[in-house]
Scaffold this motif. Structure first.
Motif, PDB file in Angstrom:
ATOM      1  N   MET A  51      39.212  34.305  42.242  1.00 34.31           N
ATOM      2  CA  MET A  51      37.858  33.799  42.443  1.00 34.31           C
ATOM      3  C   MET A  51      37.741  33.053  43.781  1.00 34.31           C
ATOM      4  N   ASP A  52      38.695  32.178  44.066  1.00 29.47           N
ATOM      5  CA  ASP A  52      38.640  31.425  45.327  1.00 29.47           C
ATOM      6  C   ASP A  52      38.652  32.363  46.528  1.00 29.47           C
ATOM      7  N   GLU A  53      39.460  33.415  46.446  1.00 30.82           N
ATOM      8  CA  GLU A  53      39.550  34.353  47.565  1.00 30.82           C
ATOM      9  C   GLU A  53      38.261  35.142  47.736  1.00 30.82           C
ATOM     10  N   ILE A  54      37.671  35.594  46.646  1.00 24.97           N
ATOM     11  CA  ILE A  54      36.460  36.419  46.760  1.00 24.97           C
ATOM     12  C   ILE A  54      35.296  35.608  47.300  1.00 24.97           C
ATOM     13  N   LEU A  55      35.308  34.290  47.065  1.00 26.70           N
ATOM     14  CA  LEU A  55      34.222  33.433  47.535  1.00 26.70           C
ATOM     15  C   LEU A  55      34.478  32.867  48.929  1.00 26.70           C
ATOM     16  N   ASP A  56      35.582  33.251  49.535  1.00 27.93           N
ATOM     17  CA  ASP A  56      35.906  32.819  50.900  1.00 27.93           C
ATOM     18  C   ASP A  56      35.163  33.714  51.893  1.00 27.93           C
ATOM     19  N   GLU A  57      34.166  33.145  52.558  1.00 26.65           N
ATOM     20  CA  GLU A  57      33.334  33.928  53.480  1.00 26.65           C
ATOM     21  C   GLU A  57      34.120  34.495  54.654  1.00 26.65           C
ATOM     22  N   THR A  58      35.247  33.911  54.985  1.00 26.63           N
ATOM     23  CA  THR A  58      36.027  34.374  56.133  1.00 26.63           C
ATOM     24  C   THR A  58      36.890  35.582  55.784  1.00 26.63           C
ATOM     25  N   LYS A  59      36.986  35.891  54.509  1.00 23.81           N
ATOM     26  CA  LYS A  59      37.858  36.991  54.071  1.00 23.81           C
ATOM     27  C   LYS A  59      37.023  38.243  53.892  1.00 23.81           C
ATOM     28  N   SER A  60      37.322  39.281  54.650  1.00 25.27           N
ATOM     29  CA  SER A  60      36.551  40.521  54.558  1.00 25.27           C
ATOM     30  C   SER A  60      37.479  41.689  54.243  1.00 25.27           C
ATOM     31  N   GLY A  61      36.933  42.670  53.549  1.00 28.47           N
ATOM     32  CA  GLY A  61      37.715  43.846  53.197  1.00 28.47           C
ATOM     33  C   GLY A  61      37.277  44.415  51.873  1.00 28.47           C
ATOM     34  N   LYS A  62      38.062  45.316  51.335  1.00 26.95           N
ATOM     35  CA  LYS A  62      37.739  45.989  50.083  1.00 26.95           C
ATOM     36  C   LYS A  62      38.381  45.221  48.930  1.00 26.95           C
ATOM     37  N   TYR A  63      37.618  44.259  48.431  1.00 29.41           N
ATOM     38  CA  TYR A  63      38.154  43.348  47.423  1.00 29.41           C
ATOM     39  C   TYR A  63      37.288  43.335  46.172  1.00 29.41           C
ATOM     40  N   ILE A  64      37.949  43.078  45.044  1.00 28.65           N
ATOM     41  CA  ILE A  64      37.279  42.971  43.749  1.00 28.65           C
ATOM     42  C   ILE A  64      37.779  41.720  43.035  1.00 28.65           C
ATOM     43  N   HIS A  65      36.868  41.041  42.377  1.00 29.24           N
ATOM     44  CA  HIS A  65      37.296  39.992  41.447  1.00 29.24           C
ATOM     45  C   HIS A  65      36.769  40.347  40.059  1.00 29.24           C
ATOM     46  N   LEU A  66      37.640  40.230  39.065  1.00 29.41           N
ATOM     47  CA  LEU A  66      37.308  40.559  37.686  1.00 29.41           C
ATOM     48  C   LEU A  66      36.864  39.307  36.939  1.00 29.41           C
ATOM     49  N   THR A  67      35.703  39.394  36.276  1.00 29.59           N
ATOM     50  CA  THR A  67      35.261  38.327  35.378  1.00 29.59           C
ATOM     51  C   THR A  67      35.103  38.909  33.978  1.00 29.59           C
ATOM     52  N   VAL A  68      35.314  38.045  32.976  1.00 28.08           N
ATOM     53  CA  VAL A  68      35.276  38.484  31.577  1.00 28.08           C
ATOM     54  C   VAL A  68      34.418  37.488  30.801  1.00 28.08           C
ATOM     55  N   ASP A  69      33.354  37.971  30.200  1.00 29.55           N
ATOM     56  CA  ASP A  69      32.395  37.095  29.524  1.00 29.55           C
ATOM     57  C   ASP A  69      32.660  36.968  28.023  1.00 29.55           C
ATOM     58  N   ASP A  70      32.288  35.832  27.462  1.00 24.79           N
ATOM     59  CA  ASP A  70      32.150  35.558  26.025  1.00 24.79           C
ATOM     60  C   ASP A  70      33.404  35.020  25.346  1.00 24.79           C
ATOM     61  N   GLY A  71      34.586  35.387  25.829  1.00 25.63           N
ATOM     62  CA  GLY A  71      35.799  34.816  25.253  1.00 25.63           C
ATOM     63  C   GLY A  71      36.300  35.464  23.983  1.00 25.63           C
ATOM     64  N   TYR A  72      36.247  36.781  23.919  1.00 26.24           N
ATOM     65  CA  TYR A  72      36.728  37.474  22.726  1.00 26.24           C
ATOM     66  C   TYR A  72      38.257  37.474  22.651  1.00 26.24           C
ATOM     67  N   LYS A  73      38.765  37.621  21.439  1.00 21.60           N
ATOM     68  CA  LYS A  73      40.203  37.600  21.185  1.00 21.60           C
ATOM     69  C   LYS A  73      40.942  38.676  21.983  1.00 21.60           C
ATOM     70  N   THR A  74      40.256  39.766  22.299  1.00 23.88           N
ATOM     71  CA  THR A  74      40.900  40.850  23.053  1.00 23.88           C
ATOM     72  C   THR A  74      41.317  40.419  24.460  1.00 23.88           C
ATOM     73  N   CYS A  75      40.764  39.284  24.929  1.00 26.37           N
ATOM     74  CA  CYS A  75      41.239  38.743  26.216  1.00 26.37           C
ATOM     75  C   CYS A  75      42.740  38.476  26.160  1.00 26.37           C
ATOM     76  N   ILE A  76      43.219  38.110  24.972  1.00 24.94           N
ATOM     77  CA  ILE A  76      44.634  37.811  24.774  1.00 24.94           C
ATOM     78  C   ILE A  76      45.398  39.042  24.298  1.00 24.94           C
ATOM     79  N   THR A  77      44.854  39.718  23.307  1.00 24.30           N
ATOM     80  CA  THR A  77      45.618  40.779  22.642  1.00 24.30           C
ATOM     81  C   THR A  77      45.775  42.048  23.471  1.00 24.30           C
ATOM     82  N   SER A  78      44.755  42.394  24.258  1.00 26.01           N
ATOM     83  CA  SER A  78      44.849  43.654  25.008  1.00 26.01           C
ATOM     84  C   SER A  78      44.664  43.499  26.511  1.00 26.01           C
ATOM     85  N   LEU A  79      43.867  42.518  26.955  1.00 27.46           N
ATOM     86  CA  LEU A  79      43.599  42.403  28.388  1.00 27.46           C
ATOM     87  C   LEU A  79      44.694  41.653  29.139  1.00 27.46           C
ATOM     88  N   LEU A  80      45.161  40.543  28.605  1.00 24.68           N
ATOM     89  CA  LEU A  80      46.160  39.736  29.317  1.00 24.68           C
ATOM     90  C   LEU A  80      47.400  40.533  29.720  1.00 24.68           C
TER      91      LEU A  80
END
Length: 235
Positions: free
Chosen positions: A39-68
């Motif tokens: 998150m800090d890197e994606i919000l750095d205006e001086t950093k340019s290039g082909k970048y992605i930051h992943l966000t995950v909404d709501d806080g479901y259990k799958t954040c731990i069981t399958s995503l982590l």
């Protein structure tokens, strides 16, 4: 196109975004030359290039069981926007149903949120109970907002990032912006498609990947190739 993009998912499960499809999505984004950054890197205006930051909404259990495990495998640092007053609830709990959360999905416990934080992921805020800010009155919004923040502080989590539930903006924007400022929240995220924008820190673009959409569409959305479609649809 081919710039910094923030994406949003909700759950990696058969009910939502299947694990196999999310793995293919990561493969193709890396193949196209994109790098997943923090998150800090994606919000750095001086950093340019082909970048992605992943966000995950709501806080479901799958954040731990399958995503982590996937995040650890690819060394991806994500931001998890949680509604703390809904943590630790079993699937189809009345409070989850009332607040339009996914059916058949349990939520993480407080301990699991802290586990994500210990792995270097960012914890963000998603209102106390996943409130539709476009409909709720100011008093209800204020009570929910500060009660949820208090709960996060009791957990030992200080948040500076916020995501609007459902992507719906507040009915009273100036009122809500004042609360964000009072709470030292520096950035808030929409689901408006587009490159990362810096002029309006409380209305930062974010592309939501649909749970059942074709892989190709998710890729095209991410790289910005179909932003025109969103702009036409939302005139």
């Amino acid at each position: 196109m081919f710039n910094k993009r923030i994406i949003c998912i909700h759950s990696t499960s058969d009910n939502a975004l299947p694990v196999s499809q999310f793995r293919k999505y990561i493969f193709w984004m890396i193949k196209l030359g994109y790098k997943f950054i923090s998150m800090d890197e994606i919000l750095d205006e001086t950093k340019s290039g082909k970048y992605i930051h992943l966000t995950v909404d709501d806080g479901y259990k799958t954040c731990i069981t399958s995503l982590l495990p996937i995040l650890q495998e690819y060394n991806i640092k994500a931001t998890f926007f949680v509604a703390p007053m809904l943590l630790g609830l079993e699937a189809n709990h009345p409070s989850l149903i009332k607040n339009s959360c996914y059916p058949d999905e349990s939520t993480m416990t407080e301990e699991e949120v802290l586990l994500l934080q210990s792995h270097g992921h960012t914890i963000g805020y998603h209102t106390g109970t996943h409130v539709n800010l476009s409909k709720a009155d100011n008093e209800a919004v204020r009570d929910d907002f500060f009660n949820g923040l208090d709960l996060l502080k009791e957990m030992g989590v200080e948040v500076t990032k916020f995501a609007y539930p459902f992507g719906f903006l507040p009915k009273d924007k100036s009122f809500f912006e004042d609360m964000l400022r009072q709470s030292n929240i520096s950035n808030a995220f929409t689901v408006k498609w587009g490159d990362v924008n810096y002029a309006s820190p409380y209305y930062i673009n974010r592309v939501c990947l649909g749970d059942k959409e074709p892989l190709l569409w998710s890729v095209l959305k991410t790289i910005g190739f179909v932003d025109f479609y969103y702009n036409l649809k939302n005139k």
